[in-house]
Design an enzyme around this catalytic site. Structure first.
Site, PDB file in Angstrom:
ATOM      1  CG  HIS A 133      43.083  37.795  36.034  1.00 25.58           C
ATOM      2  ND1 HIS A 133      41.811  37.698  35.520  1.00 25.58           N
ATOM      3  CD2 HIS A 133      43.007  37.268  37.280  1.00 25.58           C
ATOM      4  CE1 HIS A 133      41.005  37.139  36.417  1.00 25.58           C
ATOM      5  NE2 HIS A 133      41.728  36.867  37.493  1.00 25.58           N
ATOM      6  CB  ALA A 189      37.456  39.776  43.604  1.00 25.94           C
ATOM      7  CB  VAL A 201      42.892  36.043  46.287  1.00 24.33           C
ATOM      8  CG1 VAL A 201      42.771  37.559  46.174  1.00 24.33           C
ATOM      9  CG2 VAL A 201      42.361  35.563  47.635  1.00 24.33           C
ATOM     10  CG  HIS A 202      40.009  36.279  40.676  1.00 31.95           C
ATOM     11  ND1 HIS A 202      40.103  35.677  39.433  1.00 31.95           N
ATOM     12  CD2 HIS A 202      39.116  35.541  41.376  1.00 31.95           C
ATOM     13  CE1 HIS A 202      39.304  34.629  39.399  1.00 31.95           C
ATOM     14  NE2 HIS A 202      38.688  34.522  40.568  1.00 31.95           N
ATOM     15  CB  VAL A 203      45.957  39.954  42.044  1.00 31.97           C
ATOM     16  CG1 VAL A 203      46.642  41.316  42.016  1.00 31.97           C
ATOM     17  CG2 VAL A 203      45.926  39.385  43.462  1.00 31.97           C
TER      18      VAL A 203
END
Length: 137
Positions: free
Chosen positions: A37, A83, A97-99
């Protein structure tokens, strides 16, 4: 006012960094949903995606796109979840931004909240028209 956590990370390089460009910094989330993450942030303090200057959108999201491919490859995940929050549920008031790598049946169910339906077709049309009108402003 205390300094922004992410601005501090940019200045001190105090996170597990995975990638850097002239405008962005990417690092492992300290409370990951799954290993791999990553958070992608602009180096300059910008609170939300809505405030990201137009000329920075494409380069910023090009990094997000590249990071999605890299995360999937690195942890051998078939998919990813990308997201960002704007104000509500935004744990740090700095665009991030979360990946997140995803696998079938990994326990993450769609969004993290219940889905609410439209009352009826008229309600859906009213909301659709309001959004379309706001886009035209």
């Amino acid at each position: 006012m205390t300094e922004c956590t992410f601005c501090s990370i940019v200045r001190e390089r105090s996170a597990l960094l995975v990638h850097e460009t002239a405008q962005t910094l990417s690092f492992l989330d300290h409370r990951p949903l799954f290993p791999g993450h990553v958070l992608v942030i602009p180096k300059t303090h910008i609170e939300t995606v809505e405030e990201l200057p137009s000329d920075e959108i494409a380069p910023f999201f090009a990094v997000v796109q590249h990071m999605s491919r890299a995360v999937r490859s690195a942890v051998d995940a078939p998919g990813s979840f990308i997201a960002t929050n704007t104000h509500v549920s935004q744990s740090v008031p700095h665009l991030h931004v979360h990946v997140v790598p995803r696998r079938p049946q990994d326990g993450l169910r769609g969004f993290f909240w219940p889905r609410l339906s439209y009352d009826d077709a008229d309600h859906a049309e009213t909301v659709r028209a309001a959004i379309a009108a706001a886009m035209d402003r």
